[in-house]
Design an enzyme around this catalytic site. Structure first.
Site, short mmCIF file in Angstrom:
data_model
loop_
_atom_site.label_atom_id
_atom_site.label_comp_id
_atom_site.label_asym_id
_atom_site.label_seq_id
_atom_site.Cartn_x
_atom_site.Cartn_y
_atom_site.Cartn_z
CG ASN A 77 -31.03 57.87 23.91
OD1 ASN A 77 -30.12 58.03 23.12
ND2 ASN A 77 -31.03 56.92 24.82
CG HIS B 65 -25.03 51.07 22.37
ND1 HIS B 65 -23.85 50.90 21.68
CD2 HIS B 65 -25.96 51.41 21.45
CE1 HIS B 65 -24.05 51.12 20.40
NE2 HIS B 65 -25.32 51.45 20.23
CG ASP B 66 -27.62 52.55 27.29
OD1 ASP B 66 -26.47 52.94 27.04
OD2 ASP B 66 -28.63 53.22 27.01
CG PHE C 17 -25.67 60.05 21.22
CD1 PHE C 17 -26.09 61.06 20.36
CD2 PHE C 17 -26.39 59.85 22.40
CE1 PHE C 17 -27.18 61.85 20.66
CE2 PHE C 17 -27.49 60.64 22.70
CZ PHE C 17 -27.88 61.64 21.83
CB THR D 187 -27.17 54.01 30.41
OG1 THR D 187 -28.44 54.43 30.93
CG2 THR D 187 -26.66 52.83 31.22
#
Length: 312
Positions: free
Chosen positions: A39, A240-241, A165, A124
């Protein structure tokens, strides 16, 4: 009996919230936190993990930085999603403790070796650290109970038309992990796009009277900005995570299917694609439990319930 886990992450707003949830629950025992680039750049993701643990008063948990780039690709980061710091939005404290002198792979190996019971790995971010661990320490595979990861999709991607991603950033690492033979739970976009936090959910979180909940609300305020782009057609922002942590705590919230998942490591249009054999169209045996459905309200209720822990 608590489930021992190692969180491997690239904080990131949703990574940070996943950590906050994991550390609120007596059902989970976080043995270590490791970070990788994803990220944001590796220095920022490591610093962000230290900042979150400092905020939570958990300097007792060993933190280590890991891979600074993917196995065979140039690093890709997501500043448009997570901001310049990787955790833009709330004011977070500076770390009051330092990262381990070990790197992430060494810390994971040390933790696995020292444990009398098998440990669940919860990555993650990109799977670089996990692939390096599995490659360098094959004798420790038996100490890994399962890998509960956020990544991939059976449908369309969110970074390219074909790829999610985390997998796109390091498809070679993902290929190693999915071929490892270790049980895998895949929390892909099929389920995480159902895990949307709405404006009213953020206000419900903001109403919880503790500073950790306020931080989560402010993280979500910033995270929502990117996801308001009409192209996504979201009502809220997909968390998401935290789906990985929710799966460990309440698997009954999810609908799952055992599938073979292959990783496309090359391709003009499909690099990083997770090819999910949902209809048993090949003769390949399932290598992952793929999450497809979610009780969204139950997911939100779990987050709120977990954040109330910090009222103490």
């Amino acid at each position: 009996m608590s489930i021992p886990i190692i969180c491997d992450c690239d904080p990131g707003h949703d990574d940070a919230i996943a950590l906050i949830l994991a550390l609120s629950r007596k059902e989970l025992d976080v043995k270590a936190v490791t970070t990788c680039a994803g990220n944001q750049t590796p220095d920022k993701t490591l610093n962000n993990a230290l900042r979150i643990l400092t905020m939570l008063g958990r300097s007792d948990i060993e933190v280590a930085g890991g891979a600074t780039k993917p196995l065979a690709c140039d690093l890709i980061i997501a500043p448009d999603v997570h901001g310049e710091s990787g955790l833009d939005g709330p004011e977070l404290p500076s770390p009051i403790f330092q990262a381990s002198k070990l790197n992430a792979i060494e810390l994971m190996a040390k933790t696995l070796q020292a444990s009398e019971e098998s440990i669940t790995l919860v990555p993650t971010g990109p799977l670089t650290n996990i692939a390096l661990l599995l490659s360098a320490y094959p004798h420790l595979h038996k100490k890994v109970k399962q890998i509960v990861l956020m990544g991939g999709a059976a449908g369309v991607g969110n970074w390219t038309p074909a790829a999610e991603f985390n997998i796109f950033v390091d498809p070679d690492a993902a290929n190693i992990v999915f071929k490892s033979g270790i049980p895998i739970v895949m929390c892909g976009l099929d389920v995480t796009h159902q895990a949307q936090i709405m404006d009213e959910d953020i206000e419900r979180i903001r109403a919880i009277p503790n500073p950790i909940a306020q931080c989560v609300a402010e993280l979500l305020d910033f995270f929502m900005i990117y996801h308001r782009d009409p192209k996504w057609k979201f009502e809220g922002a997909p968390l998401h995570d935290p789906c990985t942590i929710a799966w460990l705590l309440k698997p009954e919230l999810f609908e799952t299917q055992d599938c073979f998942v292959g990783i496309e490591t090359k391709g003009e249009y499909t690099q990083g694609m997770t090819v999910v054999d949902r209809y048993s169209l090949t003769d390949k045996q399932p290598n992952a439990k793929v999450l497809f459905g979610l009780n969204r309200q139950g997911f939100v209720d779990l987050i709120v319930e977990s954040l109330m822990f910090y009222n103490k």
